[in-house]
Design a protein around this motif. Structure first.
Motif, short mmCIF file in Angstrom:
data_model
loop_
_atom_site.label_atom_id
_atom_site.label_comp_id
_atom_site.label_asym_id
_atom_site.label_seq_id
_atom_site.Cartn_x
_atom_site.Cartn_y
_atom_site.Cartn_z
N VAL A 87 0.42 -1.27 0.48
CA VAL A 87 0.01 0.15 0.44
C VAL A 87 0.98 1.22 0.29
CG1 VAL A 87 0.19 0.70 2.31
CG2 VAL A 87 -1.86 1.10 1.69
N SER A 88 2.22 1.46 0.55
CA SER A 88 3.30 2.66 0.37
C SER A 88 3.69 2.49 -0.59
CB SER A 88 4.25 2.09 2.25
OG SER A 88 3.35 1.85 2.96
N THR A 89 3.94 1.59 -0.71
CA THR A 89 4.35 1.81 -2.48
C THR A 89 3.48 1.54 -3.95
OG1 THR A 89 5.74 0.11 -1.87
CG2 THR A 89 5.94 0.56 -4.00
N ALA A 90 2.53 1.54 -3.19
CA ALA A 90 1.49 2.49 -4.61
C ALA A 90 0.95 3.29 -4.01
CB ALA A 90 0.08 1.19 -4.28
N ALA A 109 3.17 10.43 -7.51
CA ALA A 109 3.66 11.03 -8.16
C ALA A 109 2.93 11.00 -9.19
CB ALA A 109 5.34 10.16 -7.84
N ALA A 110 2.09 10.62 -9.69
CA ALA A 110 1.44 10.81 -10.54
C ALA A 110 0.70 11.81 -10.28
CB ALA A 110 0.57 9.62 -11.08
N PHE A 125 6.57 11.41 -13.48
CA PHE A 125 6.09 10.23 -13.21
C PHE A 125 6.92 9.26 -13.86
CE2 PHE A 125 2.86 13.13 -16.64
CZ PHE A 125 1.76 13.43 -15.65
N ARG A 126 8.02 9.43 -14.52
CA ARG A 126 8.54 8.44 -14.01
C ARG A 126 9.42 7.80 -12.70
NH1 ARG A 126 13.53 7.43 -11.92
NH2 ARG A 126 14.20 9.55 -10.86
N ARG A 127 9.00 8.30 -11.85
CA ARG A 127 9.14 7.82 -10.44
C ARG A 127 7.92 7.29 -10.02
NH1 ARG A 127 12.80 10.06 -6.48
NH2 ARG A 127 12.28 7.95 -5.32
N SER A 128 6.87 7.42 -10.61
CA SER A 128 5.74 6.89 -10.92
C SER A 128 5.65 5.05 -10.97
CB SER A 128 4.46 7.61 -10.78
OG SER A 128 3.17 7.08 -11.60
N ARG A 129 6.36 5.74 -12.92
CA ARG A 129 6.66 3.63 -13.45
C ARG A 129 7.28 2.67 -12.67
NH1 ARG A 129 5.90 8.20 -17.92
NH2 ARG A 129 8.34 7.85 -17.68
N ASP A 130 8.08 3.71 -12.13
CA ASP A 130 9.47 2.92 -11.48
C ASP A 130 8.93 2.04 -9.91
OD1 ASP A 130 11.45 3.36 -12.83
OD2 ASP A 130 12.48 5.43 -12.10
N LEU A 131 8.25 3.16 -9.38
CA LEU A 131 7.10 2.44 -8.49
C LEU A 131 6.17 1.09 -8.65
CD1 LEU A 131 7.00 5.38 -6.18
CD2 LEU A 131 8.10 3.18 -5.50
N LEU A 132 5.51 1.32 -9.90
CA LEU A 132 4.23 0.67 -10.45
C LEU A 132 4.92 -0.49 -11.21
CD1 LEU A 132 1.40 0.69 -10.97
CD2 LEU A 132 1.66 1.75 -13.22
N VAL A 183 -2.34 2.83 -12.96
CA VAL A 183 -2.08 2.90 -13.74
C VAL A 183 -3.37 3.40 -15.32
CG1 VAL A 183 -2.97 1.14 -15.74
CG2 VAL A 183 -2.16 0.49 -13.71
N ALA A 184 -4.68 3.65 -14.56
CA ALA A 184 -5.65 4.55 -15.50
C ALA A 184 -4.59 6.00 -14.95
CB ALA A 184 -7.16 4.42 -14.37
N HIS A 185 -4.67 6.28 -14.41
CA HIS A 185 -3.85 7.81 -14.35
C HIS A 185 -2.67 8.20 -15.14
CE1 HIS A 185 -2.80 11.60 -12.20
NE2 HIS A 185 -2.73 11.74 -12.77
N LEU A 186 -1.44 7.51 -15.35
CA LEU A 186 -0.43 7.24 -15.91
C LEU A 186 -1.09 6.90 -17.78
CD1 LEU A 186 2.30 5.09 -13.88
CD2 LEU A 186 1.90 7.69 -14.12
#
Length: 660
Positions: A572-575, A581-582, A599-606, A649-652
């Motif tokens: 939950v923390s990672t998500a 980040a998104a 956005f890059r940080r968001s993708r890396d965690l996702l 996922v939907a946001h990105l």
């Protein structure tokens, strides 16, 4: 889960470093669920009900299957069939295999076994099924009918039936007192000397011998309540179910018809179906969701998970609304049920209680019910009420509900409640935090207040209510200054002192400030602070080992860390980090600033939460936590990170930033 089952697990796992003995873990296996029944199919094919929080019925407490003398004890390959809720488990035996398919349909659960390869000439299924009606392990009995067996206590009657001849039926004598207090676990099924003729009848533990026919056999269980279903009707339902599911293809077709989660025409990631399926299975028919399958109903190492927390539930509901708008997957019925549930369960003072039973919405055991008893708000979680407000306001703005007046009235009363827990300095009063392990004036609570007020200020409600909410949002934004350390927002203020640790709950600020920016432009200094805060938080909470990579919950978190040094990684923390980040990236883009790094940080965690990532299981499930060696722990699957993953996922995807 009965005490006998818990004690057996305790004896088996006593001394293990990475588990809490006495719990019924779901970190292996896959769930089949529908309506108010939730059945776990472990990777050895054994079944267990996790239905009690949803249905109030105990069902299957333990089970074991095999063919002839060979039991399905080894871990097997397991998957969902396409986009359905049918679980397929493949057992490799000596020279042949058995393909097991499981589907839950309402209070029926169907299991189909088919032999493939060089199977014995006349295979016989051996099925050990232990029922615990109403959670009982004593004062129960069973009746053998034509083609089915019934185990019962008082209100609950559970049935098992088969598609072929019901051969030998043997009642299993449960553990006797000397065995319960002994050091060794007891394996079932077993042969025992019955000292009294009734010993093998006064039990819900059954061993069935059932012949295969044309290489297959179907086994059906049904949970029923005496006042709702007569014995004749229950037996008829079981008989009809075994006839309708007399082949693997028939069960697969039933799974396609039964699916109640939408499948996007062009999903941006395969996790979309995984997340919707999980959230559907964790939901009662009224829309209320359990946090996760209740692996610990005796509170051995936690406070239980089979309840509806209004914070978790409302956050999930809001993330589903976000995802629906971005992916157009038509979740209107889900949103409507959630809104109606919140309106029904609101207390007279405008707040919501700590947690309720999802099935009947009655008050559940809890430790944060100060508003229901004498006391102050210290043992109250004010963020729960604010989270519901944020969803209801967003729902009213984004959809066209049939009863907008009732929803607006609920929002009005809830805003009064939130106002009552906001101090003059713009921060919430001292209360319990989102993680339920501390007291103080938390940044996460403030973020939920800010989000709620800003959402109401955007909603189609009375102008006075909008203006009042806007003013309160301004006050909270100013109050956050008290928690600023120069590099990040402190986790809390307590007794006038700042606790300057970093907390993943503070990542809720990204969505809250973006919501606020829609009604009142943020100044550059506040945006700069948010950028610095998110960057600092993600970096400070990052934990990477050879097996896992993600974010820990907060600095110094010691809960369920077992033998390892340092905090565990939480999904939950990672998500939350990926989602924050998104949100930050979109906020920066909307202001004309460069969002690329966010956005890059968001993708890396996702990436750690999607197929191939270190935090996701092969069936798409997100366990609540993982040890440094990769071992999953606690509730699996947990609804909150699944909703966060879906929304991220939907946001990105909507921003064109899902893949770069």
């Amino acid at each position: 889960m009965t005490m006998r089952t818990a004690l057996n697990d305790f004896k088996r796992r006593r001394g293990d470093d990475d588990v809490v003995p006495g719990e019924l873990r779901t970190t292996t296996g896959t769930f089949a669920g529908d309506g108010d029944r939730l059945v776990h199919v472990d990777d050895d094919g054994s079944l267990r009900d996790y239905s009690y929080p949803l249905a109030g019925l105990g069902g299957i407490d333990r089970s074991r299957f095999g063919v002839g003398e060979a039991w399905f004890d080894a871990g097997a390959d397991q998957r969902y069939l396409a986009d359905t809720g049918v679980v397929e488990t493949v057992h490799e035996l000596d020279g042949y295999r058995v393909r097991q398919r499981d589907l839950t349909a309402g209070r029926l659960h169907v299991t189909r076994f088919d032999c493939e390869g060089d199977a014995p000439a006349a295979p016989v299924l051996r099925a050990y099924v232990g029922f615990a009606p109403e959670g009982r392990e004593s004062q129960i009995s069973h009746l053998v009918h034509d083609g089915a067996v019934e185990a019962y206590h008082r209100r609950e009657h559970d049935y098992v039936g088969v598609s072929t001849e019901l051969g030998d039926v043997r009642g299993q004598v449960p553990e006797r007192f000397p065995e319960l207090v002994g050091d060794d676990p007891v394996a079932f099924p077993r042969e025992t000397e019955t000292q009294r003729y009734e010993d093998a009848v006064m039990t819900g533990d059954l061993l069935l011998s059932v012949p295969f026919e044309d290489g297959g056999v179907t086994l059906v269980t049904l949970l029923a309540e005496r006042d709702e279903t007569t014995r004749e009707a229950a037996l008829a339902r079981v008989g009809d179910a075994v006839e309708r599911h007399d082949s693997a293809s028939a069960l697969e077709r039933a799974g396609e018809r039964q699916r109640d989660w939408p499948v996007p025409e062009s999903p941006p990631a395969e996790t979309v179906v995984d997340d919707l399926r999980v959230l559907s299975m964790l939901s009662a028919p009224n829309g209320a969701r359990i946090a996760g399958p209740d692996f610990d109903p005796f509170y051995v190492g936690s406070g239980g998970y089979g309840y509806t927390w209004f914070r978790d539930d409302a956050e999930i509901a809001r993330f589903l609304l976000d995802a629906d708008e971005a992916l157009d997957v038509d979740l209107d019925d889900w949103h409507r049920r959630s809104a109606a549930f919140y309106v029904r369960s609101q207390r007279a003072d405008g707040s919501w209680p700590h947690r309720v039973w999802p099935g009947d919405e009655t008050l559940a055991p809890g430790w944060a019910n100060a508003r229901l008893a004498a006391g102050d708000d210290t043992d109250y979680q004010a963020d729960q009420t604010a989270s519901v407000v944020a969803f209801l306001a967003r729902y009213l703005r984004a959809r066209d509900p049939a009863d907008p007046g009732r929803i607006e009235d609920a929002i009005d009363r809830a805003v009064d409640s939130v106002d009552g827990t906001l101090a003059d300095d713009g921060l919430p009063v001292a209360c319990q935090n989102a993680w339920e392990d501390g007291h103080g004036r938390f940044v996460h609570t403030a973020a939920t207040f800010l989000h709620a007020y800003a959402a109401v200020a955007r909603a189609p409600v009375d102008a006075d209510l909008r203006e009042r909410a806007r003013a309160q949002a301004d006050a909270v934004l100013a109050g956050l200054d008290r928690l600023w350390t120069g590099e990040h927002y402190a986790v809390r203020e307590r007794d006038g002192d700042l606790d300057e640790r970093v907390d993943s709950g503070s990542l809720a600020l990204a969505g809250a400030l973006r919501e606020y920016d829609a009604v009142a432009d943020l100044d550059a200094a506040t945006v700069d602070r948010l950028v610095t805060h998110v960057e600092t938080t993600l970096s400070a909470l990052e934990r990477e080992t050879e097996a896992v990579s993600g974010l820990v919950r907060y600095e110094g978190d010691e809960w369920r860390t077992g033998p390892q040094d340092g905090e565990k990684v939480w999904t939950v923390s990672t998500a939350w980090g990926a989602n924050a980040a998104a949100e930050l990236g979109s906020l920066l883009a909307e202001r004309g600033d460069d969002p690329a790094d966010a956005f890059r940080r968001s993708r890396d965690l996702l990436a750690e939460l999607t197929p191939g990532g270190s935090l996701v299981r092969g069936n798409g499930y997100l366990p609540e936590q993982r040890f440094d060696d990769g071992t999953p722990d606690s509730a699996t699957p947990l609804g909150w990170p699944h909703a966060l993953r879906l929304a991220t996922v939907a946001h990105l995807a909507s921003e064109g930033e899902l893949a770069r």
